[in-house]
Design an enzyme around this catalytic site. Structure first.
Site, PDB file in Angstrom:
ATOM      1  N   ARG A 327      66.602 104.187  10.309  1.00 54.37           N
ATOM      2  CA  ARG A 327      67.323 102.939  10.556  1.00 54.37           C
ATOM      3  C   ARG A 327      67.169 102.402  11.980  1.00 54.37           C
ATOM      4  O   ARG A 327      66.975 101.198  12.152  1.00 54.37           O
ATOM      5  CB  ARG A 327      68.809 103.081  10.193  1.00 54.37           C
ATOM      6  CG  ARG A 327      69.034 103.372   8.701  1.00 54.37           C
ATOM      7  CD  ARG A 327      70.498 103.309   8.305  1.00 54.37           C
ATOM      8  NE  ARG A 327      71.026 101.975   8.384  1.00 54.37           N
ATOM      9  CZ  ARG A 327      71.785 101.509   9.367  1.00 54.37           C
ATOM     10  NH1 ARG A 327      72.191 102.307  10.338  1.00 54.37           N
ATOM     11  NH2 ARG A 327      72.181 100.262   9.365  1.00 54.37           N
ATOM     12  N   CYS A 357      54.678 110.289  16.656  1.00 54.38           N
ATOM     13  CA  CYS A 357      53.766 109.583  17.563  1.00 54.38           C
ATOM     14  C   CYS A 357      53.855 108.069  17.383  1.00 54.38           C
ATOM     15  O   CYS A 357      52.929 107.426  16.875  1.00 54.38           O
ATOM     16  CB  CYS A 357      52.342 110.067  17.331  1.00 54.38           C
ATOM     17  SG  CYS A 357      52.236 111.839  17.563  1.00 54.38           S
TER      18      CYS A 357
END
Ligand SMILES: *Cc1c(COP(=O)(O)O)cnc(C)c1O
Length: 433
Positions: A327, A357
């Protein structure tokens, strides 16, 4: 930060408390669970789930109603099972969710099926098991469902989802009832769509449906939508098509930070007052709450892996990430982050980030926390749209989940292993044979 100031941290959700300096869910310290199951770990309170459901049950008491939990908020079987055993029906949006509903023993007669892109296969399965109602979202879907039902020699129960074109004043990605959204049938086409549907031999028109958005923290958008839906009901019934049931969707918000959404019973008092005033209070009422049933019933426990102080930002790298809890990355959503065992030391300002990443992989920005490597933190209000939106990005396994009931904690989803992830994949046969 002293313990007393942390105990006063506003907005710890109900059933989560500090006891003897430790964050505790019902009667179980979260540290015990983190030690036993590892992290990241989602932990839910059964009492919180039932209390959230009870607010709706109080608000609708004395009416003919069905609460259909929107299981996309959190489809973990034991969560769905808990709500179903307490009397809940279900709102599903895919064939997969239907299989989950059946797996927990839900009564298909309390299942409604929403979504703009139901496939024929999904329709057939839902008709086969006898769900309560299809919430149909377009003229094209009316025709396909009619055809599928006729092929099976059945009549499909339907409500048409109308788009009342009200602004729920929420994040644009989670608003669904404005006319530029893909959801529902536009007001101008509603009557013609009902005429068409009621003339289809494979359909049985049951009612009307709307859902205006999510994380709605005010009563007004609901009242606006209600007026428009009642206007439509009057128009449609005047054309000779009775609508015994009204489905008001979900969308009620929760307190992530300093929001003050109405309680579900308060909201329904206001809505029922209005329905009664307009003479519509006798209809069967369906609601499809998701977030407001599960959002504040869960937290995500994560371990601090590294401290990476710097200029201008200090990073706290934790073992939960955007793949577990998407979220913040997806909506810039705010989740409170607190220590499981707050330290008596001066706090620092941290960016709480995960190992994935991507620069978007953050859980909290500019958080004042006294935390060190090896400490556990809890990301609060993580019961809705976290695990259900989780992914395997970076080939990270999905987190484990535990449900607490009093002093009893049950592992309800085991941590996903690399082998679990590789299971469906195959290598190419070697070129040499
Ligand atoms: C997502 C959704 C819900 C639940 O929304 P919440 O904001 O989680 O309450 C209900 N009905 C429909 C049709 C939905 O798409």
């Amino acid at each position: 930060m002293s313990l007393s100031s942390l105990a006063a941290t506003p907005g710890l959700p109900p059933f989560f408390t500090y006891q003897a300096g430790q964050l505790t869910v019902e009667d179980v310290p979260l540290q015990t669970l983190a030690r036993q199951h590892g992290t990241p770990l989602f932990v839910y309170s059964k009492a919180a789930l039932l209390a959230a459901l009870a607010a709706y049950q109080r608000g609708l008491a004395g009416r003919q109603y069905q609460i259909c939990y929107a299981m996309k908020a959190n489809p973990t079987l034991a969560i769905v099972q808990t709500l179903v055993q307490a009397g809940c029906g279900l709102d599903i949006v895919s064939g997969g969710e239907l299989e989950r509903a059946l797996a927990v023993g839900a009564d298909p007669a309390k299942v409604v099926f929403s979504g703009v892109g139901k496939t024929r296969t999904e329709m057939r399965r839902a008709l086969d098991v006898g769900i309560d109602c299809f919430n149909v979202e377009s003229r094209a879907e009316i025709d396909v469902l009619n055809q599928v039902a006729l092929e099976m020699g059945l009549r499909a129960p339907v409500s048409l989802r109308v788009n009342p074109n009200v602004d729920p004043q929420t994040h644009p990605y989670i608003s669904t009832g404005l006319k530029h959204n893909k959801f529902g049938i536009a007001q101008a086409q509603v009557l013609a769509s009902y005429r068409h549907a009621s003339a289809c031999a494979g359909l049985r028109v049951l009612g009307i449906d709307c859902h205006i958005g999510s994380q709605i923290t005010q009563v007004e958008p609901y009242l606006d939508a209600l007026e428009r839906v009642l206007d439509l009901i009057e128009l449609i019934e005047a054309a000779g098509i009775p609508l015994p049931q009204i489905n008001f969707g979900g969308g009620l918000g929760i307190a992530y930070h300093d929001e003050t959404p109405p309680a579900a019973d308060e909201l329904w008092q206001r809505l029922l007052q209005r329905m009664d005033a307009r003479g519509h209070g006798g209809r069967k009422i369906l609601v499809e709450p998701g977030r407001s049933l599960v959002g504040n019933a869960g937290v995500c426990v994560t371990e601090v892996l590294y401290e990476k102080p710097g200029d201008p930002k200090n990073f706290l790298i934790v073992d939960a990430a955007m793949n577990d809890l998407p979220r913040p990355a997806l909506y810039q959503a705010f989740h409170q982050i607190v220590a499981l065992a707050p330290r008596e030391q001066a706090p620092s300002n941290w960016e709480v980030v995960g190992p994935v990443c991507e620069s978007g992989d953050w859980l909290g920005r500019e958080r004042t926390l006294a935390a060190q490597t090896g400490d556990w933190l809890a990301v609060l209000s993580a019961g809705a749209y976290c695990t259900s939106m989780a992914s395997n990005y970076n080939t990270r396994g999905r987190a484990a989940e535990v449900l607490v009931d009093g002093a009893c904690a049950t592992l309800i989803r085991a941590r996903e292993t690399a082998a679990d992830q590789l299971r469906l994949e195959s290598l190419l046969p070697s070129a040499q044979g």
